[in-house]
Structures are given as structure tokens and as C-alpha cells.
Design an enzyme around this catalytic site. Structure first.
Site, PDB file in Angstrom:
ATOM      1  N   GLY A 125       0.777  -1.254   0.000  1.00 56.65           N
ATOM      2  CA  GLY A 125       0.000   0.000   0.000  1.00 56.65           C
ATOM      3  C   GLY A 125       0.797   1.287   0.000  1.00 56.65           C
ATOM      4  N   LYS A 196       1.369 -10.787  -3.891  1.00 58.40           N
ATOM      5  CA  LYS A 196       2.323  -9.682  -3.691  1.00 58.40           C
ATOM      6  C   LYS A 196       3.766 -10.165  -3.780  1.00 58.40           C
ATOM      7  CE  LYS A 196      -0.989  -7.094  -0.863  1.00 58.40           C
ATOM      8  NZ  LYS A 196      -1.520  -6.966   0.495  1.00 58.40           N
TER       9      LYS A 196
HETATM   10  N1  HSE Z   1      -6.179  -7.328   2.392  1.00 59.66           N
HETATM   11  C1  HSE Z   1      -4.943  -6.642   2.199  1.00 59.66           C
HETATM   12  C2  HSE Z   1      -4.230  -6.614   3.537  1.00 59.66           C
HETATM   13  C3  HSE Z   1      -5.240  -5.263   1.683  1.00 59.66           C
HETATM   14  O1  HSE Z   1      -4.801  -7.049   4.538  1.00 59.66           O
HETATM   15  O2  HSE Z   1      -3.083  -6.209   3.581  1.00 59.66           O
HETATM   16  C4  HSE Z   1      -4.155  -4.607   0.920  1.00 59.66           C
HETATM   17  O3  HSE Z   1      -3.637  -5.324  -0.122  1.00 59.66           O
END
Ligand code: HSE
Length: 412
Positions: A125, A196
Site C-alpha cells: 500500500g 504480492k
Molecule cells: N487485504 C490486504 C491486507 C489489503 O490485509 O493487507 C491490501 O492489499
């Protein structure tokens, strides 16, 4: 820059708010927003005239030169992005599921259309991690990357540790706070982390693996008991995405991991993300911050828009798709929890099976007395294949009451 935004959820609202109100930048103009549901209440609602339910009003608009895709999921996001390139538009996306599944196709289409794509928000993020790997670490050869890159699971593990709350209550809390994926399995079964780490491996090593080949194990089987045993032994339990080069072969996996309490990743709690990278020139680096949420993610998207505006592009390396090292080939120390009947000879049976498989025990604790008791063992370095064979034989014994659990111990 004339921008069209597709997908108006939490992050979309954050991006629109930055573009239209909070960080108004004269050169970044949001001109259209598409979402199939315009009735749902949002906490940032710009003028109705900006909205459409038809994404093609953005994709086919010759005025719009940049598309932000925030729908998530594979289709129709994939088709929309391909069509944006074909229609001469650059793309900013946060779509980790799509990038990790269709990397080659998307990058080839961008190249053939001479368009650019940026995706800083897809991993961790608000942390400007991908730009750092691309630009800041350009001179380095990266040896390994270890990431706490799913805030929801980190929040759940932290809550279970601090408040002894059950797994499901902690998950419900995370969902209430808006961190969780629409499908909770993506978080707790490690799928989001796999998406990721697949993207991170592409950028760190120029190699990655199809998500279906990444060994992925989530946190469903971790109990408060495991967390407190780990603490007593000097470890924390974190869900890690791990990727490193082992000679010329790629190791890439996702699983709960025990880390020494003193390691910096152990102190990353709640929804925070942290990525520990080992580049050869700089030495180890730790990136820490918020990996999800409206403003942190909107910040990454806005930064991508500014970078496009400046004419920057990620020089996406030619990424090779490889089969990773099979998980049974790795070696590690292990935490093993066996739920066994409390009677003479059971421990001898367990240690006998481990010995047959050449697994050496470093320590062993039996905490309770009663009908079925947890026996905790820490092994010395062993091959995963040997641990799997041992546990499958141990679990067939009539003295064993439930499937045994193993947690890999990483010394990084
Ligand atoms: N669901 C993801 C998290 C949100 O908990 O990090 C961001 O990719």
C-alpha cells in the site's frame, strides 16, 4: 493529464478526494469515474456528472490519457487494461491478483502499444517499495526478500497474541476496519501474500513463478497456544512472503514463520506491513508502514500519476516465469506440535520416527497432563521432505489425536 477512474470503492474514493479536493494538482484532472453500482453510499461523492456505469465511456474517450483501474479481480479488469493500452492510454493499477496472474500478457501489451503501467499500490500500500526497488536499489543484486505484506493476517496474529482473542473474532475486527479482502480466504489462506510476493520477486530477481506454483499456507491452524509457546522459546509467528535466489533457482513461498523476537520484523504488529530486503551493496533494508487503507493506498496511486506526468516509467525487466524450488527440497529448523495421548512410549515413538528420517531434535516440551496433550519440539536444520514424511507416519499412530502442525523457523 486527463484521468478516468474505474472502480469506485474505498480506495477509489480516497483517490478521487485527493485529485478533486485535498491535493488538487492543476495537471492531474479526474474527468470520469466508472462503477457498476452508483447507488451505494460513499463518503466522498463528487458531482454526479462525473459518473458513469459504463467503463467504455472512459476506455473509448480520446480525451482521457490515463486510466486508474481499481476494480480488483481478473476480469473484466484484464480486458479493460488491455483495451486502455490499445486505445493509447497509460494505466495505474493496484490490482495484485491480476498482475501476478497475467504479468507477461499485460507487460507485452503495454510494450507493443508503447504505453506505460505503474502499480506501486499493488504491494504494501502506502510504502513506496516498488519505486525503491526499481530506482533506489538499481545498482544492487538482491539476495532475498521477506515481507509481512498482508495487514489483515498480521492484525489477527497480533490480536491473538495480545488479547488471546479467537481467530474468528480477530478476523471480524479486521473486516470491520476495512483492511480485509472481499474474500477472507485471500487474506487468511495467504493468497493475497502470494500475489504480492510474486510481484516483488519479478522486480527483485527478474524471475517469478505462477501463483499456482507458489507454496502457500495461511494462518488458520495457528492457535494462541502456538503463539505463546513460540514466545516462551524466544520467537514470534508472522505470515511471511519469502523469495530468494538459491544459486540459480528461485525460492518463493508463503507460510507462517517463526522469527527470533529480536529480529525487526518481529516487532511489526497490527495492520502494519514491513518488507526486509537484502541487497548486496547496501546491506539489509527494512521498509515499514501501512500496507492498506484509503489514504495510504491512494497516496501510492497519486505518486504513480505524478511519476507518469514527469515522464518516468518502470523499466520493467524481462521477467522469466520459472518453476520454483519445490517446498520439500528446502531446509529449515522446525517447530512441531503433536497432539498425543499422554502415556509411556509415545515420545519414544515420535522421536524414533524422526530419527528414522534423519531429523534431529533440539528441544522438547510437554506442557500439560491428561488424555491428549500437546508435545512441542524444535528440530535442528532438516529437509522439509523428511519432516513431511515423519509427520505423516506419526499422525497414523493411534496415539495421535489430530493432524500435527509444523512451523518453519527462519534465521534471517
Ligand atoms: N487485504 C490486504 C491486507 C489489503 O490485509 O493487507 C491490501 O492489499
Amino acid at each position: 493529464m486527463k484521468i478516468g477512474l474505474i472502480g469506485y470503492g474505498t480506495i477509489g474514493c480516497g483517490v478521487a478526494e485527493l485529485l478533486l479536493e485535498k491535493r488538487r494538482h492543476p495537471n492531474l484532472e479526474l474527468v470520469k469515474i466508472a462503477d457498476i453500482d452508483l447507488e451505494r453510499k460513499r463518503d466522498f461523492m463528487p458531482d454526479k456528472s462525473l459518473f458513469t456505469t459504463d467503463a467504455f465511456e472512459i476506455l473509448n474517450d480520446p480525451e482521457i490519457d490515463t486510466v486508474i483501474e481499481l476494480m480488483g479481480g481478473i476480469e473484466p479488469a484484464r480486458s479493460y487494461i488491455l483495451s486502455a493500452f490499445a486505445n493509447g492510454k497509460d494505466v495505474v493499477t493496484a490490482n495484485k491478483a491480476l498482475l501476478s496472474s497475467c504479468w507477461k500478457e499485460i507487460m507485452e501489451k503495454a510494450n507493443s502499444c508503447k504505453r506505460r503501467i505503474r502499480f506501486e499500490a499493488s504491494v504494501a500500500g502506502g510504502i513506496p517499495l516498488l519505486s525503491a526497488v526499481f530506482s533506489g536499489l538499481g545498482a544492487n543484486k538482491i539476495e532475498a526478500v521477506y515481507g509481512i505484506i498482508n495487514g489483515t493476517t498480521n492484525y489477527i496474529l497480533t490480536r491473538m497474541e495480545k488479547t488471546k482473542e479467537s481467530f474468528s473474532n480477530a478476523l471480524a475486527e479486521a473486516q470491520k476496519k476495512g483492511y480485509a479482502e472481499a474474500c477472507p480466504s485471500f487474506d487468511i489462506d495467504g493468497i493475497d501474500t502470494a500475489h504480492k510476493i510474486a510481484i516483488l520477486a519479478s522486480l527483485c530477481f527478474g524471475k517469478t513463478s505462477p501463483v499456482s506454483s507458489i507454496y502457500t499456507e495461511g494462518i488458520r491452524r495457528i492457535t494462541h497456544f502456538d503463539i505463546s509457546c513460540a514466545a516462551e522459546l524466544g520467537y514470534s509467528i508472522k505470515l511471511l512472503g519469502i523469495s530468494r535466489m538459491d544459486k540459480d533457482r528461485l525460492s518463493i513461498r508463503v507460510h507462517p514463520t517463526m522469527l527470533k523476537k529480536e529480529h525487526m520484523l518481529s516487532s511489526v504488529s497490527d495492520v502494519y506491513n514491513a518488507v526486509y530486503i537484502k541487497p548486496d551493496l547496501t546491506g539489509p533494508l527494512l521498509f515499514f508502514g501501512r500496507g492498506a487503507g484509503r489514504y495510504p493506498t491512494a497516496s501510492a496511486i497519486y505518486a504513480d500519476l505524478l511519476a507518469l506526468k514527469r515522464g518516468e516509467e518502470f523499466c520493467i525487466p524481462e521477467v522469466e516465469m520459472v518453476e520454483p524450488i519445490n517446498i520439500t527440497e528446502i531446509t529449515s529448523k522446525y517447530y512441531i506440535r503433536v497432539q498425543a495421548e499422554d502415556m509411556p512410549g509415545v515420545l519414544a515413538m515420535i522421536s524414533g520416527v524422526l530419527a528414522e528420517n534423519n531429523v534431529s531434535i533440539a528441544s522438547c516440551i510437554q506442557k500439560e497432563r491428561g488424555k491428549a496433550v500437546p508435545i512441542i519440539m524444535i528440530t535442528h536444520e532438516a529437509r522439509e521432505g523428511a519432516i513431511v514424511s515423519s509427520l505423516s507416519k506419526i499422525d497414523k499412530s493411534p496415539f495421535i489425536k489430530e493432524e500435527s502442525l509444523k512451523i518453519r523457523i527462519e534465521e534471517i
